[in-house]
Design an enzyme around this catalytic site. Structure first.
Site, PDB file in Angstrom:
ATOM      1  N   ASP A 152      22.852  -7.834  82.258  1.00  0.00           N
ATOM      2  CA  ASP A 152      23.252  -7.021  80.932  1.00  0.00           C
ATOM      3  C   ASP A 152      22.557  -5.783  80.879  1.00  0.00           C
ATOM      4  OD1 ASP A 152      24.407  -6.783  78.497  1.00  0.00           O
ATOM      5  OD2 ASP A 152      22.527  -7.142  77.485  1.00  0.00           O
ATOM      6  N   ASP A 198      23.860   3.839  74.351  1.00  0.00           N
ATOM      7  CA  ASP A 198      23.480   4.975  73.506  1.00  0.00           C
ATOM      8  C   ASP A 198      24.542   6.016  74.018  1.00  0.00           C
ATOM      9  OD1 ASP A 198      22.330   7.616  72.577  1.00  0.00           O
ATOM     10  OD2 ASP A 198      20.378   6.657  72.995  1.00  0.00           O
TER      11      ASP A 198
END
Length: 239
Positions: free
Chosen positions: A72, A147
């Site tokens: 991840d 982000d």
């Protein structure tokens, strides 16, 4: 059934997406806090993040090293990965995060939960990936709500860059999935396009998904569901 409909989200394709009344990680007894604020945005191009992180002592971290490996990337708080590690004990999970305080807290939570199939690592994945794994080590990758770095001059700070895609093509086993999610359409489409530009990746669904096939939301995903905001998802595969 009526209650489920009232709690659903209308997807961009017009299909109703059901959501549970509370996040699946809500009941996890996590006691440790951070004790201070953590910056939401970290510039991965800063000099302090350009050294590859040393790999962990795998045999100390994972009880069963022979299990398939899920990476991840940009794991955030780690709640998503802790929950999926509970539900899938026959997988090993590694969450990589560039904010060290979040990594330390997530590993403390893991210890509270007594999990031996999940670990969190402080690293810049774009610098460290090839130092952590050998070809064929990975069986699944998730990049969930990274982000967005909205300003055009900051796009080079985004996680999914051509070199990362090339590295994952080498490290993933054939047939392994790459699951991408964002609440920013342009970011999701750019991530998918970067992977699909590489000849080793393809889209078996030929477009975005209506729901999360893993069934466990991240915190950002949960917030979007509560606010009826669209989520853009792609499930790609390594050829």
């Amino acid at each position: 059934m009526e209650a489920e409909v009232q709690q659903g989200q209308q997807s961009p394709e017009g299909q109703l997406e059901k959501r549970p009344p509370s996040p699946p990680w809500a009941g996890i007894p996590l006691q440790r806090g951070l004790g201070h604020r953590v910056r939401q945005h970290v510039n991965p191009l800063q000099a302090q993040y350009q050294q590859p992180a040393p790999p962990p002592h795998w045999e100390r971290v994972y009880r069963r090293l022979g299990q398939p490996f899920h990476l991840d990337i940009g794991t955030g708080s780690g709640r998503f990965l802790l929950r999926i590690a509970q539900e899938q004990p026959d997988w090993n999970f590694l969450g990589v995060e560039i904010r060290q305080a979040l990594v330390e807290r997530a590993n403390a939570w893991r210890d509270e939960l007594g999990l031996d199939n999940v670990h969190f690592l402080f690293a810049n994945i774009n610098v460290s990936l090839r130092h952590l794994f050998a070809p064929g080590d990975l069986s699944r990758v998730t990049i969930l709500f990274p982000d967005p770095w909205f300003k055009k001059r900051h796009h080079k700070r985004r996680i999914v860059q051509p070199q990362l895609v090339a590295d994952l093509a080498l490290l993933l086993r054939p047939g392994s999935p790459v699951f991408l999610q964002s609440d920013i359409q342009e970011v999701a489409e750019e991530m998918a396009a970067r992977f699909l530009e590489h000849p080793q990746f393809w889209d078996p669904h030929q477009g975005p998904l209506d729901s999360n096939p893993l069934g466990i939301p991240t915190e950002r995903e949960w917030q979007c569901l509560q606010l009826d905001l669209p989520i853009y998802r792609y499930w790609l595969e390594r050829r």
